[in-house]
Motif scaffolding. Structure first.
Motif, mmCIF file in Angstrom:
data_model
loop_
_atom_site.group_PDB
_atom_site.id
_atom_site.type_symbol
_atom_site.label_atom_id
_atom_site.label_comp_id
_atom_site.label_asym_id
_atom_site.label_seq_id
_atom_site.Cartn_x
_atom_site.Cartn_y
_atom_site.Cartn_z
ATOM 1 N N THR A 56 56.314 44.499 38.921
ATOM 2 C CA THR A 56 55.340 44.738 37.846
ATOM 3 C C THR A 56 54.513 43.490 37.570
ATOM 4 N N VAL A 57 55.116 42.321 37.758
ATOM 5 C CA VAL A 57 54.391 41.064 37.549
ATOM 6 C C VAL A 57 53.500 40.751 38.747
ATOM 7 N N ALA A 58 54.000 41.031 39.956
ATOM 8 C CA ALA A 58 53.289 40.648 41.181
ATOM 9 C C ALA A 58 52.177 41.612 41.571
ATOM 10 N N ALA A 59 52.149 42.785 40.967
ATOM 11 C CA ALA A 59 51.195 43.817 41.402
ATOM 12 C C ALA A 59 49.736 43.390 41.238
ATOM 13 N N GLY A 60 49.478 42.467 40.341
ATOM 14 C CA GLY A 60 48.106 42.029 40.117
ATOM 15 C C GLY A 60 47.717 40.794 40.901
ATOM 16 N N SER A 61 48.576 40.350 41.813
ATOM 17 C CA SER A 61 48.283 39.142 42.591
ATOM 18 C C SER A 61 48.611 39.374 44.063
ATOM 19 N N ASP A 62 48.388 38.343 44.870
ATOM 20 C CA ASP A 62 48.721 38.432 46.300
ATOM 21 C C ASP A 62 49.924 37.555 46.639
ATOM 22 N N ALA A 63 50.744 37.228 45.639
ATOM 23 C CA ALA A 63 51.869 36.321 45.859
ATOM 24 C C ALA A 63 52.876 36.892 46.857
ATOM 25 N N VAL A 64 53.190 38.180 46.741
ATOM 26 C CA VAL A 64 54.160 38.776 47.652
ATOM 27 C C VAL A 64 53.587 38.864 49.067
ATOM 28 N N GLN A 65 52.299 39.160 49.167
ATOM 29 C CA GLN A 65 51.664 39.179 50.481
ATOM 30 C C GLN A 65 51.702 37.797 51.123
ATOM 31 N N ALA A 66 51.521 36.755 50.307
ATOM 32 C CA ALA A 66 51.592 35.388 50.817
ATOM 33 C C ALA A 66 52.994 35.079 51.332
ATOM 34 N N TRP A 67 54.009 35.540 50.603
ATOM 35 C CA TRP A 67 55.397 35.346 51.036
ATOM 36 C C TRP A 67 55.641 36.058 52.367
ATOM 37 N N LEU A 68 55.208 37.317 52.466
ATOM 38 C CA LEU A 68 55.424 38.080 53.689
ATOM 39 C C LEU A 68 54.676 37.469 54.874
ATOM 40 N N SER A 69 53.496 36.927 54.606
ATOM 41 C CA SER A 69 52.738 36.278 55.676
ATOM 42 C C SER A 69 53.432 35.009 56.151
ATOM 43 N N GLU A 70 54.033 34.297 55.201
ATOM 44 C CA GLU A 70 54.727 33.055 55.531
ATOM 45 C C GLU A 70 56.062 33.324 56.226
#
Length: 335
Positions: A56-70
């Motif tokens: 719910t916190v991450a849905a408005g950002s690309d933080a999780v996508q950055a983690w998955l890319s890394e």
């Protein structure tokens, strides 16, 4: 010890201090704390709860996508990516967004990938249950399977069963199923909801949060009435409502790990005990809540359910009444 003068605070992490720290970092775009927290999460129930809050916190950002890319081979990152896509699809549906169908498809595909990559994890199945509410007309076959018992409805029972295999009585899975009940008809049949939560709670073990679910349905019923506060005041003093409140106290609260308990469940129980005049018992739940609260169901006792200040005022009055009864048991009906 709770104080009458302590101001209530809303935080999605509640009493989970480690989750609160990860949420704070996530809000600034940093994902390492989230990764480390999930790596140290010991069981599926807490894993489900933490991934839901983080999504719910991450849905408005690309933080999780950055983690998955890394870390593209990280299964935890993949599950969180799925969580975020599902959260975005559900929000788009709620807001009537033009991209809802597209986001739904993306999220559904991600659930399948996560289920294959993390076969023991209940969360991909919980996510599929979350998406089922977007199919209110039950066009998909998996959303209209025959129920496992009488008085129940056709629905995504296989999805619930898969979640149950991995984490029996998973709190979010059953609440997602309840949301599906509300979505499957224009009026969100409350009789079906009542039958479902009674069925769910009937087999749940001591300490299971499913024992609190009947309280949610009672509040939902009266949310739909005109004159919310009057309906709720009259409702909770009935014998069956009081019985539901005390059953949740005895079968869930008295056996639960309160440090990991949902704030929603604690607030529902505190509200039900206060409303049914079980003030001393209510004081125990308010003590467990400490400074944390959520606006629902307190908001439904106000003239303006969207006014957060009014909801907070009702919460404070209820807490003060229960704590006063605990200090002087002779002053309360359950003393």
């Amino acid at each position: 010890m709770a104080s009458d003068n302590m101001r209530p605070v809303y935080h999605p992490a509640g009493h989970d201090n480690e989750l609160r720290a990860a949420v704070q970092d996530l809000r600034t775009g940093r994902w390492v704390s989230m990764r480390n927290l999930l790596a140290d999460t010991p069981d599926w129930a807490l894993w489900t709860q933490r991934t839901q809050v983080l999504a719910t916190v991450a849905a408005g950002s690309d933080a999780v996508q950055a983690w998955l890319s890394e870390e593209p081979r990280s299964v935890a990152a993949l599950v969180m990516h799925t969580r975020v896509l599902v959260e975005r699809a559900v929000r788009a549906h709620r807001e009537g967004h033009a991209r809802t169908q597209e986001l739904w498809q993306q999220a559904w595909e991600a659930c399948g990938t996560a289920a294959r990559q993390a076969p023991a994890d209940p969360v991909p199945w919980v996510c599929l249950l979350a998406l089922s509410q977007l199919d209110g007309r039950q066009r998909l076959e998996e959303h209209r399977l025959a129920p496992p018992g009488p008085m129940l409805f056709p629905g995504p029972w296989a999805l619930l069963s898969e979640a149950d295999k991995r984490d029996p009585y998973n709190r979010e899975a059953y609440h997602r199923m309840l949301q599906f009940v509300y979505a499957r008809r224009a009026d969100g049949s409350l009789s079906e909801a009542v039958n479902f939560v009674q069925w769910a709670a009937s087999s749940a073990p001591e300490g299971s949060a499913l024992h609190v679910m009947p309280l949610f349905v009672r509040v939902e019923r009266y949310r739909r009435e005109n004159g919310h506060e009057k309906a709720l005041d009259l409702h909770w003093v009935t014998e069956d409502a009081t019985r539901d409140a005390l059953r949740a106290l005895q079968l869930w609260f008295d056996h639960a790990v309160l440090a990991e308990a949902s704030l929603l469940d604690l607030n529902q129980l505190a509200h039900a005990l206060w409303g049914s005049l079980q003030f001393e018992a209510g004081a125990r739940v308010f003590e467990a809540l400490g400074p944390y609260y959520v606006s629902v169901p307190w908001a439904y006792r106000t003239r303006s359910p969207g006014d957060a200040a009014q909801a907070e005022d009702v919460f404070l009055r209820a807490r003060a009444r229960c704590l006063a009864a605990a200090r002087d048991p002779r002053g309360g009906p359950d003393g």
